[in-house]
Motif scaffolding. Structure first.
Motif, PDB file in Angstrom:
ATOM      1  N   VAL A  92       0.570  -1.214   0.242  1.00 60.90           N
ATOM      2  CA  VAL A  92       0.305   0.021   0.171  1.00 60.90           C
ATOM      3  C   VAL A  92       0.820   1.547   0.049  1.00 60.90           C
ATOM      4  CG1 VAL A  92      -1.837  -1.316   0.685  1.00 60.90           C
ATOM      5  CG2 VAL A  92      -0.364   0.111   2.541  1.00 60.90           C
ATOM      6  N   ALA A  93       1.761   0.887  -0.973  1.00 62.92           N
ATOM      7  CA  ALA A  93       2.658   2.599  -0.760  1.00 62.92           C
ATOM      8  C   ALA A  93       2.985   3.511  -2.185  1.00 62.92           C
ATOM      9  CB  ALA A  93       4.268   1.765  -0.578  1.00 62.92           C
ATOM     10  N   GLY A  94       2.052   2.410  -2.783  1.00 55.10           N
ATOM     11  CA  GLY A  94       1.886   3.239  -4.620  1.00 55.10           C
ATOM     12  C   GLY A  94       1.327   4.685  -3.712  1.00 55.10           C
ATOM     13  N   GLY A 150      -0.690   6.767  -5.493  1.00 52.80           N
ATOM     14  CA  GLY A 150      -2.282   6.844  -6.336  1.00 52.80           C
ATOM     15  C   GLY A 150      -2.452   8.219  -6.718  1.00 52.80           C
ATOM     16  N   ALA A 209       8.083  -3.418  -3.763  1.00 52.01           N
ATOM     17  CA  ALA A 209       7.167  -3.181  -1.965  1.00 52.01           C
ATOM     18  C   ALA A 209       7.101  -4.871  -1.576  1.00 52.01           C
ATOM     19  CB  ALA A 209       5.750  -2.216  -2.773  1.00 52.01           C
ATOM     20  N   ASP A 257      -6.548  -1.639  -3.984  1.00 53.73           N
ATOM     21  CA  ASP A 257      -7.621  -1.296  -5.137  1.00 53.73           C
ATOM     22  C   ASP A 257      -8.334  -2.306  -5.606  1.00 53.73           C
ATOM     23  OD1 ASP A 257      -5.231  -2.190  -5.710  1.00 53.73           O
ATOM     24  OD2 ASP A 257      -4.491   0.056  -6.641  1.00 53.73           O
TER      25      ASP A 257
HETATM   26  P1  UTP Z   1      -0.934   1.368  -8.586  1.00 56.63           P
HETATM   27  O1  UTP Z   1      -0.306   1.176 -10.123  1.00 56.63           O
HETATM   28  O2  UTP Z   1      -2.408   1.255  -8.957  1.00 56.63           O
HETATM   29  O3  UTP Z   1       0.016   1.930  -8.196  1.00 56.63           O
HETATM   30  O4  UTP Z   1       0.002   0.124  -7.674  1.00 56.63           O
HETATM   31  P2  UTP Z   1      -0.789   3.624  -7.445  1.00 56.63           P
HETATM   32  O5  UTP Z   1       0.808   4.488  -6.957  1.00 56.63           O
HETATM   33  O6  UTP Z   1      -1.165   3.190  -6.043  1.00 56.63           O
HETATM   34  O7  UTP Z   1      -1.613   4.304  -8.560  1.00 56.63           O
HETATM   35  P3  UTP Z   1      -1.498   5.748  -9.384  1.00 56.63           P
HETATM   36  O8  UTP Z   1      -1.095   4.283 -10.758  1.00 56.63           O
HETATM   37  O9  UTP Z   1      -0.511   6.256  -9.143  1.00 56.63           O
HETATM   38  O10 UTP Z   1      -2.850   6.229  -8.959  1.00 56.63           O
HETATM   39  C1  UTP Z   1      -0.936  -1.152  -7.928  1.00 56.63           C
HETATM   40  C2  UTP Z   1      -0.990  -1.781  -6.394  1.00 56.63           C
HETATM   41  O11 UTP Z   1       0.736  -1.898  -6.267  1.00 56.63           O
HETATM   42  C3  UTP Z   1       1.175  -0.969  -4.834  1.00 56.63           C
HETATM   43  C4  UTP Z   1       0.274   0.085  -5.270  1.00 56.63           C
HETATM   44  O12 UTP Z   1       0.543   0.751  -2.975  1.00 56.63           O
HETATM   45  C5  UTP Z   1      -1.281  -0.847  -5.251  1.00 56.63           C
HETATM   46  O13 UTP Z   1      -1.733  -0.922  -4.224  1.00 56.63           O
HETATM   47  N1  UTP Z   1       2.424  -0.567  -4.881  1.00 56.63           N
HETATM   48  C6  UTP Z   1       2.768   0.245  -6.382  1.00 56.63           C
HETATM   49  C7  UTP Z   1       3.764   0.006  -3.940  1.00 56.63           C
HETATM   50  O14 UTP Z   1       3.420  -0.133  -3.098  1.00 56.63           O
HETATM   51  N2  UTP Z   1       4.740   0.304  -4.466  1.00 56.63           N
HETATM   52  C8  UTP Z   1       5.560   0.855  -5.195  1.00 56.63           C
HETATM   53  O15 UTP Z   1       6.127   1.555  -5.178  1.00 56.63           O
HETATM   54  C9  UTP Z   1       4.238   0.310  -6.317  1.00 56.63           C
END
Ligand code: UTP
Length: 289
Positions: free
Chosen positions: A12-14, A16, A115, A134
């Motif tokens: 959950v580090a993206g 978003g 991650a 998500d």
């Molecule tokens: P997403 O591709 O949806 O990317 O990541 P994001 O950053 O969450 O959202 P956008 O695209 O910028 O809107 C898919 C999953 O991988 C996690 C995200 O938290 C999500 O659950 N993730 C992604 C990480 O934990 N770290 C990362 O470096 C990238």
């Protein structure tokens, strides 16, 4: 034979970015679908699959996720004093007894594979689950992770959930190459990240549920970043399947991509229509509008 799985990892580090400005301060995973944040649906699915250890890979601005699963002393005391038993139960029920939450930071958003690799020291040698919160999947009676866990226990194979997408959309997903499916399951021959429709091996896209052998952590240690600079779990799985069985599983259930605004709105409407308290009123209002 163990019927469940011990550990589930929630990356959950993206950043978003598709939900800015809403996600500037509030984690995407805390956005509520009707009355529960996305991360709560994910945790309930993990617990239903037997998980007792929940590992959250978090980053900056994600503190609310840990707060959500902590005991809220002030709120609970207040509700208790006011005799609000039902609300107190709701606040307390976010995490069943005996389930442990662990947190690790991904200090830079270097991709989903990176991650997941950050969780290594908190996962034991057994296979473990992964849920991307998500990707909300509605299948109340038999949550998708539990479907994957059953398949893993029957076969010993790693397993990832897939669903058909329109071919012109393959460049948004990890896409699998499977020779044939038998009763929803097919052995993976290959997997590629975001292929052009003309080059995609199929129109079966990976959706955010996995049960993976812990061997994946060793592979992730040397998985190279892609041309965007991100370490992809897809590339690590492509290497894993050269050594071990990995299956694609066409799950039962309706998937909402809550990382996108459209998917999030669709989920809100569908979950609103089915909500035990307000579903009737909400459906009538929608149908009249
Ligand atoms: P997403 O591709 O949806 O990317 O990541 P994001 O950053 O969450 O959202 P956008 O695209 O910028 O809107 C898919 C999953 O991988 C996690 C995200 O938290 C999500 O659950 N993730 C992604 C990480 O934990 N770290 C990362 O470096 C990238």
């Amino acid at each position: 034979m163990n019927a469940g799985i011990e550990t589930v990892v929630f990356p959950v580090a993206g950043l978003g970015t598709r939900f800015l400005p809403a996600t500037k301060v509030v984690p995407k995973e805390m956005l509520p679908v009707v009355d529960k944040p996305l991360i709560q649906y994910a945790v309930e699915e993990a617990v239903a699959a037997g998980a007792r250890k929940l590992v959250f890979v978090t980053g900056r601005t994600k503190g609310a996720i840990a707060d959500h699963f902590d005991m809220a002393y002030e709120l609970e005391t207040e509700l208790e004093q006011r005799g609000k038993r039902e609300l107190l139960e709701t606040a307390r029920s976010v995490l069943p007894a005996g389930v442990e939450c662990l947190y690790v930071r991904q200090s830079q958003a270097l991709g989903l594979g990176h991650a997941i690799g950050c969780a290594r020291s908190l996962v034991n040698e057994e296979a473990f689950g992964i849920i991307l919160p998500d990707d909300l999947i509605d299948n109340g009676d038999d949550p998708v992770l539990a479907q994957l866990v059953r398949h893993h226990h029957e076969t010993g194979a790693s397993v990832i959930s897939v669903e058909k997408v329109p071919r012109e959309k393959t460049a948004s997903y990890g896409v699998v190459d499977v020779a044939a499916f038998d009763n929803r399951v097919g052995r993976l021959r290959g997997i590629v990240e975001k292929p052009d429709p003309a080059e995609a091996p199929s129109n079966l896209a990976v959706v955010g549920r996995y049960v993976l052998s812990s061997r994946i952590f060793e592979i992730l240690e040397h998985t190279e970043p892609d041309h965007r600079g991100e370490i992809q779990i897809t590339d690590a799985i492509a290497e894993l399947l050269r050594e071990q069985a990995v299956d694609a599983f066409q799950f039962e259930g309706r998937h909402f991509d809550c990382g996108s605004k459209l998917g999030f709105l669709q989920a809100t409407v569908e979950y609103g229509r089915k909500h035990p308290e307000l579903g009737g009123d909400f459906s009538r209002w929608l149908d009249e509008a």
